[in-house]
Design an enzyme around this catalytic site. Structure first.
Site, PDB file in Angstrom:
ATOM      1  N   ASP A  48       1.012  -1.130  -0.036  1.00  0.00           N
ATOM      2  CA  ASP A  48       0.194  -0.165   0.001  1.00  0.00           C
ATOM      3  C   ASP A  48       0.864   1.136  -0.005  1.00  0.00           C
ATOM      4  O   ASP A  48       2.176   1.105   0.362  1.00  0.00           O
ATOM      5  CB  ASP A  48      -0.684   0.087   1.254  1.00  0.00           C
ATOM      6  CG  ASP A  48      -1.687   1.210   1.349  1.00  0.00           C
ATOM      7  OD1 ASP A  48      -2.480   1.619   0.360  1.00  0.00           O
ATOM      8  OD2 ASP A  48      -1.587   1.886   2.486  1.00  0.00           O
ATOM      9  N   ASP A  70      -0.105   5.116   0.792  1.00  0.00           N
ATOM     10  CA  ASP A  70      -0.421   6.167   2.053  1.00  0.00           C
ATOM     11  C   ASP A  70      -0.487   5.374   3.327  1.00  0.00           C
ATOM     12  O   ASP A  70      -1.059   4.505   3.378  1.00  0.00           O
ATOM     13  CB  ASP A  70      -1.890   6.937   1.688  1.00  0.00           C
ATOM     14  CG  ASP A  70      -1.673   7.720   0.296  1.00  0.00           C
ATOM     15  OD1 ASP A  70      -0.849   8.288   0.029  1.00  0.00           O
ATOM     16  OD2 ASP A  70      -2.617   7.320  -0.408  1.00  0.00           O
ATOM     17  N   ASP A 120      -1.967  -0.572   6.097  1.00  0.00           N
ATOM     18  CA  ASP A 120      -2.425  -0.116   7.370  1.00  0.00           C
ATOM     19  C   ASP A 120      -3.878   0.108   7.433  1.00  0.00           C
ATOM     20  O   ASP A 120      -4.265   0.709   8.413  1.00  0.00           O
ATOM     21  CB  ASP A 120      -1.715   1.254   7.249  1.00  0.00           C
ATOM     22  CG  ASP A 120      -2.145   2.357   6.380  1.00  0.00           C
ATOM     23  OD1 ASP A 120      -2.458   1.898   5.282  1.00  0.00           O
ATOM     24  OD2 ASP A 120      -2.368   3.508   6.933  1.00  0.00           O
TER      25      ASP A 120
END
Length: 228
Positions: free
Chosen positions: A12, A14, A173
């Site tokens: 991922d 960001d 996240d």
């Protein structure tokens, strides 16, 4: 020698590879101000990140009382236009990111970015930060077509295909990342230092790390759960 039981690592963007919240926050606040709304405090921006720019702005506007679709559209366009010009002003790799990427590259592991950010934005930011060359492919929230971004597994499947197949692990996240990885049947690591939309240890990851310095050691201790 590759001492990691994976051929591919999917990231991922960001809150996992890059700390982007200030630039994203400025784009959201630009749109809010155009619409006559109060700015979102910087410390609240992280809670809005995860599903892409449209969801991020919608959350901010919902918190401000909500808008109609007709009112939303020009504000969303304004956000995108602003972010296109200001997407790497403050954004930086997290501590340990460069050493980690170098370590994976030295092992011959292929790397991919799978993000819900538009592909053009992700590619632009990674290029500006001199990181794009690490990745075999960069897959954005618009790459696979409508309805096929995370939490759907499609972009992870596509990343595996573009990287030539083999055992893959994913790190993210958010619940979007965990759901996509689980649906793709690949092991998943939670980045506790990121913008987690629930406590990291409640995301359901196979392993939770507190920094990217822990990532390669964590992979060395993970089994490859699937051959693709």
């Amino acid at each position: 020698m590759n001492d990691i039981p994976f051929d591919i690592v999917g990231f991922d963007l960001d809150g996992t590879l890059l700390d982007t919240h200030r630039d994203l926050g400025e784009a959201v606040n630009h749109a809010l101000e155009l619409g006559g709304y109060d700015r979102v405090p910087v410390e609240q921006i992280e809670s809005l990140i995860g599903g892409g720019a449209k969801i991020m702005l919608k959350k901010a506007l919902d918190d401000a009382g909500g808008v109609t679709e007709e009112e939303f559209r020009p504000l969303y366009k304004a956000l995108l236009a602003y972010y296109a010009e200001h997407n790497a002003v403050h954004s930086r790799p997290y501590d340990g990111a460069i050493a980690m990427l170098d370590g994976l590259a030295e092992r011959g592991i292929k790397m991919a970015v799978v993000t819900n950010k538009f592909e053009s934005f992700a590619t632009d930011i990674l290029t500006k930060l001199d990181l794009a060359s690490y990745f075999e492919t960069i897959i954005g929230g618009d790459t696979m077509g409508k309805g096929r971004s995370k939490p759907q597994p499609d972009p992870i499947f596509e990343a595996i295909r573009r990287c030539g197949g083999g055992p893959c692990v994913f790190i993210g996240d958010s619940t979007y990342d965990m759901a996509a990885a689980r649906a793709a049947n690949v092991p998943v690591v939670a980045a506790a230092y990121g913008y987690c939309d629930r406590p990291a240890h409640e995301l359901g990851a196979d392993i939770v790390i507190e920094s990217l310095y822990e990532f390669i050691p964590a992979l060395q201790n993970m089994p490859a759960l699937q051959k693709n």
